[in-house]
Design a protein around this motif. Structure first.
Motif, short mmCIF file in Angstrom:
data_model
loop_
_atom_site.label_atom_id
_atom_site.label_comp_id
_atom_site.label_asym_id
_atom_site.label_seq_id
_atom_site.Cartn_x
_atom_site.Cartn_y
_atom_site.Cartn_z
N ALA A 102 22.52 19.16 16.52
CA ALA A 102 23.89 18.82 16.93
C ALA A 102 24.67 20.07 17.32
O ALA A 102 25.47 20.04 18.26
CB ALA A 102 24.60 18.07 15.80
N LYS A 103 24.43 21.18 16.63
CA LYS A 103 25.12 22.43 16.95
C LYS A 103 24.80 22.90 18.36
O LYS A 103 25.62 23.54 19.03
CB LYS A 103 24.74 23.52 15.94
CG LYS A 103 25.25 23.24 14.54
CD LYS A 103 24.70 24.24 13.55
CE LYS A 103 25.04 23.85 12.12
NZ LYS A 103 24.31 24.66 11.16
N VAL A 104 23.60 22.56 18.83
CA VAL A 104 23.16 22.99 20.16
C VAL A 104 23.51 21.94 21.22
O VAL A 104 23.96 22.29 22.31
CB VAL A 104 21.62 23.22 20.16
CG1 VAL A 104 21.12 23.54 21.54
CG2 VAL A 104 21.26 24.31 19.16
N LEU A 105 23.32 20.66 20.91
CA LEU A 105 23.42 19.61 21.92
C LEU A 105 24.78 18.94 22.05
O LEU A 105 25.02 18.26 23.02
CB LEU A 105 22.38 18.52 21.62
CG LEU A 105 20.91 18.95 21.64
CD1 LEU A 105 20.02 17.83 21.17
CD2 LEU A 105 20.52 19.37 23.05
N CYS A 106 25.64 19.09 21.06
CA CYS A 106 26.87 18.28 21.03
C CYS A 106 28.12 19.11 21.26
O CYS A 106 29.16 18.83 20.68
CB CYS A 106 26.96 17.56 19.68
SG CYS A 106 25.49 16.61 19.29
#
Length: 176
Positions: free
Chosen positions: A171-175
């Protein structure tokens, strides 16, 4: 079954076509929380089954515990492969236990667990980083257990441990 199919469908519907990346599953924390609650529910329901047999052929289960510091230091692809290894062993353990449990309640819970664990396994194979594909030659740390409830405990620990933290890391990378 609807829950297993729902899990796989929700995963696949939220994967970008250009590059297999989870979006809604990872970005909507409610989904992983739902799967954690389902794992807890399955574990509770199998504990209520009467006359579960001791497995004559022990289930080989992955050791899914980890230290947070070690986990944080791994690349996402390494985490994915580790979880895939754990899930492969777990799915095999469930399949083996299914052949030994004829009691209706236990058999029903094992069937549901098989669908859920296999859905996660299939889904994680679709995620791709670094162009790598998962290969079944992994050998996770394992233990043998003769109690059916241990299989459910392992699954719950895997979902609320490695899978939860893996999705949080993604989530830290994609969101953004």
């Amino acid at each position: 079954s609807p829950p297993g199919l729902l899990l796989l469908t929700s995963f696949l519907l939220h994967i970008k076509e250009d590059r297999a990346s989870p979006t809604r599953l990872v970005c909507d924390n409610r989904l992983i929380q739902k799967y954690i609650m389902e794992a807890k529910d399955m574990e509770m329901r199998v504990g209520q089954c009467q006359a579960l047999p001791v497995l004559s052929c022990p289930a080989v289960l992955p050791l899914v515990d980890f230290t947070f510091q070690q986990w944080k230091s791994k690349l996402n692809e390494t985490k994915r492969r580790e979880i895939l290894c754990d899930l492969a062993l777990l799915v095999g353990a469930v399949a083996g236990a299914q052949g030994q449990v004829s009691e209706e309640c236990g058999a029903r819970q094992l069937s549901q667990l098989y669908r859920h664990a296999n859905s996660f396994f299939l889904l994680l194979q679709t995620f791709s980083w670094e162009g790598g594909h998962w290969e079944p030659s992994c050998s996770p740390h394992s233990m043998e257990q003769t109690h059916v409830t241990s299989i459910f405990l392992t699954y719950r620990q895997l979902v609320q441990g490695k899978l939860l933290f893996f999705f949080e890391d993604l989530a830290k990378v994609l969101c953004k």
